[in-house]
Each structure stands twice: as C-alpha cells, then as structure tokens.
Enzyme design. Structure first.
Site, PDB file in Angstrom:
ATOM      1  N   CYS A 274      -3.273  -0.484  -5.850  1.00 34.57           N
ATOM      2  CA  CYS A 274      -3.235  -0.686  -4.399  1.00 34.57           C
ATOM      3  C   CYS A 274      -1.797  -0.656  -3.874  1.00 34.57           C
ATOM      4  CB  CYS A 274      -3.918  -2.009  -4.064  1.00 34.57           C
ATOM      5  SG  CYS A 274      -3.701  -2.549  -2.356  1.00 34.57           S
TER       6      CYS A 274
ATOM      7  N   CYS B 239      -0.769  -3.536  -1.598  1.00 35.82           N
ATOM      8  CA  CYS B 239      -0.632  -4.753  -2.414  1.00 35.82           C
ATOM      9  C   CYS B 239       0.748  -4.794  -3.068  1.00 35.82           C
ATOM     10  CB  CYS B 239      -1.699  -4.788  -3.504  1.00 35.82           C
ATOM     11  SG  CYS B 239      -3.405  -4.764  -2.921  1.00 35.82           S
TER      12      CYS B 239
END
Length: 331
Positions: A226, A229
């Site tokens: 991600c 993230c």
C-alpha cells in the site's frame, strides 16, 4: 476533496492523440516561483517566467487532465492540442482568482469553479457526518453528481471532456458513498468496547489488545503493498518519538496475505518500524478488520485505556490534528 476530484479525473482520462499543439500563456500576480509545472502521470512541462514575469509556451499533449503546480499550490487543467489558453491569477488568492480566456476556456473555467466549491462541499460533508444525517449526506452527494452530469450532457463542452466528467461522476458517487457508509459505521463504535485481536507479533509470539489495558492505543492498519500506507511511515515514526514514554502504545496491523508474510517481516526489519508490529491472521477477513468495516487502507483507530473506542477512523499521522488530539488526551 480537491485531491479526490483530481484523482478521479486522472483515473478517467483516456488517450486521444492529436496533431498541432497547446498554446498556453499565464500572467500571475504575487507568483510563488519563477516556474510553472504542467504534469500528468506521463507528462511534465516546465514553463519559465520571462523578464516581465509572464509565462508562455507551446507544446503537444494527449487530450486529458493535467495538474498545474506553481511551487506552492495546484490547479486542474483540461488540455487538448489546438487550445489557446490565456490564464490570469493572483497567487495570494489562488483558487478564487484563476480565470481562463481563449480556446478551451469553457472547460477550464468549469474546473476552476468546481475546485473553488470543494472547500464548501467538504465542510458540509464533515458537518453532516458529525450529525449522522444520512438524508442530508445522500442529497449532498446526489446534487454534486447531478451538477457534473449536467455539464457532461452539455454539447457546448468538448466531447472528450464530457466523457471524462461522466466517468468521473460515476466513480466519485461510488467512492463518496462508500466513504460515508464507512464513516457512519465508525461513528457508531465510538464509546463502545473495541473488538479485540490476538495476532502474531514480529518479535515473536502473539499479542492481544487486552495487554494494552491502561494505555491509549493508536492502531495503524496497513500492508506492505500500500503506497499511501508507506507514505505515512515517516510521519508515524515522528509521532511515536514525540509521545515516547507517554501513556500510549502504537500498534501496526498488517493485512498482507499469508504469501507475503516474509515480505512483511523483512520490511519491519529493513525499515526499522517501531511500535508493536502485528500480522492479521486472515488478512481482510480477520475478525478485527471485519468488525471495524475496514475496506480501504491506511486506516487508523484510537482506543482509550479502558478499551473503549475513541475514534474508529482516526486522523493520519501526517495530519496535525492527530497530535492536537493526543496532546489533549495525554496532558
């Protein structure tokens, strides 16, 4: 909201190769730099100010949406070969003063006005979310989508532009509806005992949420693949450092699939990830993840010392509001 709108337009952008070029001029008062950068995912063009501080250039493009960056703020452009755009703006009031004249002015002035309305839309969205007013939220989203669709059906606008708006309106409605549903569901959890977990700890053994009773717990739900993230990691490290020794535990829960378990462990080590690093037992299907209705990441959760939910959709580490909230709780 400005980022969501631009991102969806980029996603909807198709490829329409044409001959000729775009002619672009700009006169900017109180400019932030001597350069303007026009860019997309596959294109970058830098314009330099002349002796009088004006910008002018001609270049070929693929028809679609671009970002104009002045070193501090950005605007959304729709460019097509054959356009002859003359932009004016006062950088001290960036969104409020940007205007276009010439071939392509109609599409670009619409985008400028749309951007100008983003703040009001975001304010109303947050207000209705706080109130839990589902009817008002649905009406707000429907009105926004209908406004875009009315332009998409207006033959006075360039056809490829109209097609982009149609695709963007459809995608935006789905995204906003999902976001609202998640936010309302998260709101219902506030003040209630948090669902629990017992997940593998990168340092060995398993860790339960109950082990943190007596402390605030800030949870980061993420995955190694991600991008957003990973962008939060440096900010999370700074927050952890600031509150080191305070009555709070920082916990990261990976929703990587089992096949990426080793990748997760290596990343924890190579990036020197702090806090308590855990691996969810069934990725997205893990009970804790399902209980919070998590369907997108990163997602952050804040739990109080008694184990009750303070915020089921907490601010990101990069958001200054998180530290303001923690300062009040940990004073």
């Amino acid at each position: 909201m400005k980022k969501i709108f631009l991102g969806l337009l980029f996603a909807a952008t198709g490829v329409f190769a044409q001959a000729d070029a775009v002619k672009f001029k700009a006169a900017i008062q109180n400019r932030n730099s001597d350069s303007l950068v026009i860019r997309s995912r596959t294109f970058t063009k830098t314009l330099k100010a002349d002796a009088k501080g004006n910008f002018a250039d001609s270049f070929s493009v693929v028809t679609g949406v671009y970002q104009l960056f002045d070193g501090s703020e950005y605007a959304t452009l729709y460019l097509k070969n054959g356009f002859d755009l003359d932009m004016t703006m006062d950088a001290k009031q960036f969104d409020e003063t940007i205007k276009f004249k010439g071939a392509g002015e109609k599409e670009n002035n619409y985008l400028a006005q749309r951007t100008l309305g983003e703040e009001a839309f975001g304010t109303n969205l947050n207000k209705y979310l706080e109130e839990g007013n589902t009817d008002a939220l649905n009406k707000l989203i429907d009105e926004r989508v209908k406004s875009a669709e009315s332009v998409a059906n207006d033959a006075a606008y360039d056809e490829p532009f109209r097609n982009l708006l149609k695709a963007q309106a459809s995608g935006e409605k789905q995204q906003l509806t999902a976001m609202v549903q998640q936010a309302l569901a998260a709101k219902k959890l506030v003040g209630k005992p948090s669902p629990s977990f017992a997940y593998e700890n990168a340092k060995g053994g398993a860790t339960k949420l109950e082990e943190f009773k007596g402390k605030y717990v800030y949870i980061d739900v993420w995955a190694t693949w991600c991008g957003p993230c990973r962008q939060e990691i440096p900010h999370l490290k700074k927050v952890e450092e600031k509150y080191h020794g305070k009555n709070i535990v920082f916990t990261s829960i990976s929703v990587d699939t089992a096949k990426d378990h080793d990748k997760w462990k290596k990343m924890v080590e190579s990036q020197s990830l702090g806090g308590v690093q855990l691996f969810a037992d069934k990725d997205w299907k893990s009970d804790f993840i399902q209980a919070y209705g998590i369907n997108s990441i990163p997602r952050f959760i804040l739990i109080d010392p008694k184990g009750n939910v303070v915020d089921a959709d907490a601010k990101r580490p990069s958001d200054p509001e998180l530290q303001a909230q923690l300062d009040k709780l940990l004073k």
